[in-house]
Design an enzyme around this catalytic site. Structure first.
Site, PDB file in Angstrom:
ATOM      1  N   LYS A  75      38.598  43.606  36.139  1.00 17.94           N
ATOM      2  CA  LYS A  75      37.801  44.657  35.498  1.00 17.94           C
ATOM      3  C   LYS A  75      37.568  45.843  36.418  1.00 17.94           C
ATOM      4  O   LYS A  75      37.487  46.970  35.970  1.00 17.94           O
ATOM      5  CB  LYS A  75      36.442  44.098  35.088  1.00 17.94           C
ATOM      6  CG  LYS A  75      36.446  43.262  33.848  1.00 17.94           C
ATOM      7  CD  LYS A  75      35.008  43.004  33.448  1.00 17.94           C
ATOM      8  CE  LYS A  75      34.901  42.084  32.250  1.00 17.94           C
ATOM      9  NZ  LYS A  75      33.510  41.670  32.039  1.00 17.94           N
ATOM     10  N   GLY A  76      37.358  45.541  37.687  1.00 19.02           N
ATOM     11  CA  GLY A  76      37.105  46.622  38.647  1.00 19.02           C
ATOM     12  C   GLY A  76      35.801  47.340  38.383  1.00 19.02           C
ATOM     13  O   GLY A  76      35.730  48.561  38.479  1.00 19.02           O
TER      14      GLY A  76
ATOM     15  N   SER B  91      34.117  37.604  40.987  1.00 17.25           N
ATOM     16  CA  SER B  91      35.539  37.962  41.075  1.00 17.25           C
ATOM     17  C   SER B  91      36.345  36.792  41.668  1.00 17.25           C
ATOM     18  O   SER B  91      37.415  36.428  41.186  1.00 17.25           O
ATOM     19  CB  SER B  91      35.692  39.226  41.935  1.00 17.25           C
ATOM     20  OG  SER B  91      37.026  39.643  41.965  1.00 17.25           O
TER      21      SER B  91
ATOM     22  N   HIS C 108      42.272  39.294  56.184  1.00 18.49           N
ATOM     23  CA  HIS C 108      40.940  38.809  55.816  1.00 18.49           C
ATOM     24  C   HIS C 108      40.261  38.156  57.035  1.00 18.49           C
ATOM     25  O   HIS C 108      39.196  37.559  56.895  1.00 18.49           O
ATOM     26  CB  HIS C 108      41.023  37.738  54.727  1.00 18.49           C
ATOM     27  CG  HIS C 108      41.504  38.228  53.390  1.00 18.49           C
ATOM     28  ND1 HIS C 108      41.029  39.352  52.779  1.00 18.49           N
ATOM     29  CD2 HIS C 108      42.423  37.702  52.536  1.00 18.49           C
ATOM     30  CE1 HIS C 108      41.619  39.512  51.605  1.00 18.49           C
ATOM     31  NE2 HIS C 108      42.485  38.525  51.437  1.00 18.49           N
TER      32      HIS C 108
ATOM     33  N   GLY D  72      38.135  44.233  46.922  1.00 10.45           N
ATOM     34  CA  GLY D  72      38.805  45.495  46.590  1.00 10.45           C
ATOM     35  C   GLY D  72      39.958  45.845  47.518  1.00 10.45           C
ATOM     36  O   GLY D  72      40.331  47.024  47.645  1.00 10.45           O
ATOM     37  N   THR D  73      40.538  44.830  48.131  1.00 12.64           N
ATOM     38  CA  THR D  73      41.653  45.030  49.072  1.00 12.64           C
ATOM     39  C   THR D  73      42.763  45.877  48.475  1.00 12.64           C
ATOM     40  O   THR D  73      43.237  46.838  49.093  1.00 12.64           O
ATOM     41  CB  THR D  73      42.265  43.644  49.444  1.00 12.64           C
ATOM     42  OG1 THR D  73      41.230  42.679  49.542  1.00 12.64           O
ATOM     43  CG2 THR D  73      43.072  43.732  50.715  1.00 12.64           C
ATOM     44  N   THR D  74      43.163  45.496  47.264  1.00 10.00           N
ATOM     45  CA  THR D  74      44.321  46.139  46.626  1.00 10.00           C
ATOM     46  C   THR D  74      44.061  47.639  46.442  1.00 10.00           C
ATOM     47  O   THR D  74      44.942  48.470  46.685  1.00 10.00           O
ATOM     48  CB  THR D  74      44.550  45.492  45.242  1.00 10.00           C
ATOM     49  OG1 THR D  74      44.447  44.078  45.393  1.00 10.00           O
ATOM     50  CG2 THR D  74      45.896  45.860  44.674  1.00 10.00           C
ATOM     51  N   TRP D  75      42.857  47.952  46.038  1.00  8.68           N
ATOM     52  CA  TRP D  75      42.475  49.346  45.787  1.00  8.68           C
ATOM     53  C   TRP D  75      42.511  50.168  47.074  1.00  8.68           C
ATOM     54  O   TRP D  75      43.168  51.218  47.165  1.00  8.68           O
ATOM     55  CB  TRP D  75      41.061  49.357  45.193  1.00  8.68           C
ATOM     56  CG  TRP D  75      40.552  50.678  44.741  1.00  8.68           C
ATOM     57  CD1 TRP D  75      41.287  51.782  44.433  1.00  8.68           C
ATOM     58  CD2 TRP D  75      39.173  51.031  44.543  1.00  8.68           C
ATOM     59  NE1 TRP D  75      40.448  52.794  44.048  1.00  8.68           N
ATOM     60  CE2 TRP D  75      39.154  52.367  44.113  1.00  8.68           C
ATOM     61  CE3 TRP D  75      37.972  50.346  44.683  1.00  8.68           C
ATOM     62  CZ2 TRP D  75      37.961  53.029  43.816  1.00  8.68           C
ATOM     63  CZ3 TRP D  75      36.798  51.007  44.378  1.00  8.68           C
ATOM     64  CH2 TRP D  75      36.798  52.328  43.956  1.00  8.68           C
TER      65      TRP D  75
HETATM   66  P1  A3P Z   1      37.016  42.185  39.623  1.00  4.35           P
HETATM   67  O1  A3P Z   1      37.500  40.771  39.634  1.00  4.35           O
HETATM   68  O2  A3P Z   1      35.525  42.279  39.740  1.00  4.35           O
HETATM   69  O3  A3P Z   1      37.542  42.982  38.492  1.00  4.35           O
HETATM   70  P2  A3P Z   1      41.023  42.148  45.991  1.00  4.35           P
HETATM   71  O4  A3P Z   1      42.052  43.235  45.829  1.00  4.35           O
HETATM   72  O5  A3P Z   1      40.352  42.166  47.331  1.00  4.35           O
HETATM   73  O6  A3P Z   1      41.558  40.822  45.597  1.00  4.35           O
HETATM   74  O7  A3P Z   1      39.819  42.512  44.987  1.00  4.35           O
HETATM   75  C1  A3P Z   1      39.980  42.337  43.610  1.00  4.35           C
HETATM   76  C2  A3P Z   1      38.901  43.118  42.884  1.00  4.35           C
HETATM   77  O8  A3P Z   1      39.169  44.519  42.989  1.00  4.35           O
HETATM   78  C3  A3P Z   1      38.932  42.781  41.405  1.00  4.35           C
HETATM   79  O9  A3P Z   1      37.575  42.894  40.966  1.00  4.35           O
HETATM   80  C4  A3P Z   1      39.820  43.906  40.857  1.00  4.35           C
HETATM   81  O10 A3P Z   1      39.699  44.114  39.482  1.00  4.35           O
HETATM   82  C5  A3P Z   1      39.306  45.073  41.674  1.00  4.35           C
HETATM   83  N1  A3P Z   1      40.247  46.209  41.719  1.00  4.35           N
HETATM   84  C6  A3P Z   1      41.588  46.179  41.818  1.00  4.35           C
HETATM   85  N2  A3P Z   1      42.096  47.424  41.798  1.00  4.35           N
HETATM   86  C7  A3P Z   1      41.051  48.261  41.675  1.00  4.35           C
HETATM   87  C8  A3P Z   1      40.934  49.695  41.570  1.00  4.35           C
HETATM   88  N3  A3P Z   1      42.000  50.481  41.598  1.00  4.35           N
HETATM   89  N4  A3P Z   1      39.699  50.209  41.459  1.00  4.35           N
HETATM   90  C9  A3P Z   1      38.599  49.426  41.419  1.00  4.35           C
HETATM   91  N5  A3P Z   1      38.654  48.070  41.504  1.00  4.35           N
HETATM   92  C10 A3P Z   1      39.859  47.495  41.636  1.00  4.35           C
END
Ligand code: A3P
Length: 278
Positions: free
Chosen positions: A245-246, A120, A90, A69-72
């Site tokens: 999917k998140g 994921s 990381h 969930g890095t991006t979030w």
């Molecule tokens: P899924 O593959 O289970 O959907 P990272 O940013 O560390 O690469 O993590 C990616 C995961 O965070 C993915 O999970 C992605 O869909 C989910 N993600 C990205 N943006 C998000 C948000 N705003 N809220 C919740 N989950 C999010």
């Protein structure tokens, strides 16, 4: 970039070739360096970062294991810090540059249920596999994950390093779970603001600042934004790859109960005595 296996500086070539190696999830090999698996072409930057990176005591570092969930969280922290530059990594705790461990900077660590993290990760890395190789068979990926062989893995050691640091230095390391964020994002955003030393004031709480951040950083909003639909990361990876999917618990759509139990079993064994549970 996950396809690259060629970028090595002469200085680290000797060290690199002496490190244990395993076939990776895409096609570049993974190398075991001080207990963690790295994409071999990335180790150059890891060495440089460890030796040269100087953190500022007022910096806030976001640390995650990939696909947690890095991006979030990056978007949320960016909003909380009034759009200040945010550092994200990381790197495992034991491999953080000295300046990070020994300064007063703060770390926010985000982890995620290992079964969802695995699924994921499996989806994500499959996108970078050459067509002729096809998808990584799920069971093969599971074997690797449960054997600790994933980028920045073993996953449990990554999590445990920060869990321990957070227990010992709660004012320096905030330990957050993706599932907690999903369950009550508003509470967690306030927790993040408090940790950053910038709690919301009465007026902000009244005028909907928290709700605004939640809306701005929601999965739907972030994934639909133009920059994320068409932009790229500095590594060349398209931003849209970061949104799938998140959801919490999506692993059940891909793994049998037995496969899930395998991950649970390994995690229980490795986390035993730490007080940490998923
Ligand atoms: P899924 O593959 O289970 O959907 P990272 O940013 O560390 O690469 O993590 C990616 C995961 O965070 C993915 O999970 C992605 O869909 C989910 N993600 C990205 N943006 C998000 C948000 N705003 N809220 C919740 N989950 C999010």
């Amino acid at each position: 970039n996950y396809l690259r296996d060629d970028v090595k500086s002469p200085e680290c070539e000797d060290l690199l070739s002496s490190l244990p190696s395993e076939e990776g999830w895409v096609q570049t090999s993974l190398r075991l360096y001080r207990g963690f698996w790295f994409l071999s072409w990335l180790l150059n930057s890891v060495f440089a970062c460890q030796n040269q990176f100087q953190v500022h005591p007022s910096d806030i570092l976001l640390v995650t294991s990939p696909k947690c969930g890095t991006t979030w969280l990056k978007a949320i922290l960016f909003a909380l810090l009034n759009h200040a530059e945010l550092l994200a990594t990381h790197l495992p705790y034991s491999l953080l540059p000295r300046s990070v461990r020994h300064s007063n900077c703060k770390l926010v660590y985000l982890c995620r249920n290992p079964k969802d993290t695995f699924i994921s990760m499996w989806h994500y890395f499959n996108k970078f596999r050459p067509e002729e190789k096809g998808q990584l068979p799920l069971l093969e990926g599971l074997d690797k994950f449960c054997g600790g062989i994933s980028v920045y893995g073993p996953y449990w050691d990554h999590v445990l390093g920060y869990h321990k640091a957070s227990s010992e230095m709660p004012e320096k390391v905030l330990f957050v779970k993706y599932e907690e964020m999903k369950a009550d994002t508003s509470v967690q955003v306030r927790r993040l603001a408090d940790f950053n030393g910038r709690p919301f004031n009465e007026e902000e709480l009244r005028n909907g600042t928290v709700e605004g951040i939640l809306r701005m950083c929601s999965f739907d909003n972030l994934s639909a934004s133009e920059v994320n639909r068409s932009g790229k990361l500095p590594t060349g990876v398209e931003n849209k790859r970061l949104f799938r999917k998140g959801e919490v618990g999506d692993w059940v759509n891909y793994m049998s109960a037995e496969m899930g139990e395998r991950i649970d079993g390994v995690m229980e064994e490795k986390l035993h005595g730490s007080g940490l549970k998923f």
